[in-house]
Every structure is written in structure tokens, then in C-alpha cells.
Design a protein around this motif. Structure first.
Motif, PDB file in Angstrom:
ATOM      1  N   PRO A  26      12.281   2.258   1.460  1.00  0.00           N
ATOM      2  CA  PRO A  26      13.103   2.558   2.643  1.00  0.00           C
ATOM      3  C   PRO A  26      12.927   4.019   3.049  1.00  0.00           C
ATOM      4  CG  PRO A  26      14.473   2.312   0.692  1.00  0.00           C
ATOM      5  CD  PRO A  26      13.083   1.958   0.285  1.00  0.00           C
ATOM      6  N   ILE A  27      13.012   4.270   4.332  1.00  0.00           N
ATOM      7  CA  ILE A  27      12.812   5.635   4.830  1.00  0.00           C
ATOM      8  C   ILE A  27      13.951   6.547   4.377  1.00  0.00           C
ATOM      9  CG2 ILE A  27      13.910   5.409   7.083  1.00  0.00           C
ATOM     10  CD1 ILE A  27      10.569   7.152   6.376  1.00  0.00           C
ATOM     11  N   VAL A  39      14.276   9.290  13.901  1.00  0.00           N
ATOM     12  CA  VAL A  39      13.665   8.172  13.186  1.00  0.00           C
ATOM     13  C   VAL A  39      14.755   7.198  12.790  1.00  0.00           C
ATOM     14  CG1 VAL A  39      12.412   7.550  11.088  1.00  0.00           C
ATOM     15  CG2 VAL A  39      11.773   9.595  12.359  1.00  0.00           C
ATOM     16  N   ASN A  40      14.507   5.909  12.992  1.00  0.00           N
ATOM     17  CA  ASN A  40      15.461   4.864  12.642  1.00  0.00           C
ATOM     18  C   ASN A  40      15.515   4.734  11.124  1.00  0.00           C
ATOM     19  OD1 ASN A  40      17.033   2.610  12.377  1.00  0.00           O
ATOM     20  ND2 ASN A  40      15.771   1.295  13.672  1.00  0.00           N
ATOM     21  N   MET A  41      16.675   4.934  10.534  1.00  0.00           N
ATOM     22  CA  MET A  41      16.825   4.927   9.081  1.00  0.00           C
ATOM     23  C   MET A  41      16.867   3.518   8.489  1.00  0.00           C
ATOM     24  SD  MET A  41      16.800   7.821   7.725  1.00  0.00           S
ATOM     25  CE  MET A  41      16.034   9.061   8.722  1.00  0.00           C
ATOM     26  N   GLY A  87       0.827  -1.198   0.000  1.00  0.00           N
ATOM     27  CA  GLY A  87       0.000   0.000   0.000  1.00  0.00           C
ATOM     28  C   GLY A  87       0.863   1.251   0.000  1.00  0.00           C
ATOM     29  N   LYS A  88       0.207   2.383   0.067  1.00  0.00           N
ATOM     30  CA  LYS A  88       0.928   3.660   0.086  1.00  0.00           C
ATOM     31  C   LYS A  88       0.807   4.304   1.447  1.00  0.00           C
ATOM     32  CE  LYS A  88       1.329   4.776  -4.615  1.00  0.00           C
ATOM     33  NZ  LYS A  88       1.874   5.795  -5.416  1.00  0.00           N
ATOM     34  N   THR A 122      11.377   0.634   6.997  1.00  0.00           N
ATOM     35  CA  THR A 122      10.664   0.986   5.775  1.00  0.00           C
ATOM     36  C   THR A 122       9.696   2.126   6.091  1.00  0.00           C
ATOM     37  OG1 THR A 122       8.880  -0.577   6.209  1.00  0.00           O
ATOM     38  CG2 THR A 122      10.765  -1.399   4.942  1.00  0.00           C
ATOM     39  N   ALA A 123       9.081   2.661   5.052  1.00  0.00           N
ATOM     40  CA  ALA A 123       8.128   3.756   5.240  1.00  0.00           C
ATOM     41  C   ALA A 123       6.924   3.283   6.058  1.00  0.00           C
ATOM     42  CB  ALA A 123       7.691   4.299   3.888  1.00  0.00           C
TER      43      ALA A 123
END
Length: 123
Positions: free
Chosen positions: A59-60, A88-90, A33-34, A93-94
Motif C-alpha cells: 500500500p502507498i 496522491v490517492n492513499m 514485481g518491485k 497500491t504502489a
């Protein structure tokens, strides 16, 4: 929470695989999803923001790079934080970031973190 609501889109009925098809096929990239993020530039007093939609599996770090280029700041020296100031942990994922921290993030250029203002002492 100040989230921007979007009109839901009609979704097609899921396609079923014909008999004998390979069941080990990779799922579509849209399967997650988005996710919608509202990213605010923390270093600007006017607090400009961008609302971006990204795939949940992205990925973020890709979100960080895209947002940094939108605000014309260097992605390599920027970080994403929450409204509370938590980093925020890099590695996430988003989708994981959205679930853990919510949809509102702040982009902060790292060169401004911990900087000291030097004042001249001569009068």
C-alpha cells in the motif's frame, strides 16, 4: 524524468506446480514485481531525496510511512504529491501509484501547507 536505472537481475525460470497440487494456492508476494520511487522532501530547500524499492502490491501508505521516517518527519501529518502538485490517492497500491503518477514523488509535511507567516507590526 530523472529515474535511476538499476542493473537488471537474472531471474530464475518459474517453477511449475507438480500434478495434483492445489491450483488455488495464493500467489507469491513478489508476483507484482518491485517499484522504484524517488521521493523528494519538499519542505527542505536543499531538496534531499531517497530512492526506495517496494513491492508493487504494497500500500502507498506504507511507502509514505517509510519515507517520512527516513526524513525524520511525522508520517501522520505528511502527504505525498507529484512534481505538479497533485495529491496522491492513499487508497492505491504502489504499482497503481507508479503507473498513474510516475516514479518521482514529493513528501510534504502537512503542517507547512497553508501556514501564514505572522509579522510583527511594531517598529
Amino acid at each position: 524524468w530523472n529515474l535511476i536505472f538499476r542493473r537488471p537481475q537474472r531471474r530464475r525460470a518459474p517453477m511449475t506446480a507438480p500434478l495434483g497440487a492445489n491450483s488455488n494456492a495464493a500467489p507469491d508476494s513478489d508476483a507484482g514485481g518491485k517499484v522504484t520511487f524517488k521521493i523528494v522532501l519538499a519542505s527542505d530547500p536543499k531538496a534531499p531525496y531517497r530512492v526506495i524499492d517496494v513491492p508493487g502490491a504494497a500500500p502507498i501508505t506504507a511507502v509514505l510511512k517509510f519515507a517520512a521516517t527516513e526524513f525524520k518527519v511525522t508520517p501522520a501529518t505528511s502527504a505525498l504529491i507529484t512534481a505538479d502538485g497533485v495529491g496522491v490517492n492513499m487508497r492505491n497500491t504502489a504499482q497503481e501509484t507508479f503507473v498513474k503518477y510516475g516514479g518521482e514523488l514529493r513528501l510534504i509535511p502537512r503542517d507547512r501547507v497553508g501556514a501564514r507567516v505572522l509579522r510583527s507590526t511594531s517598529s
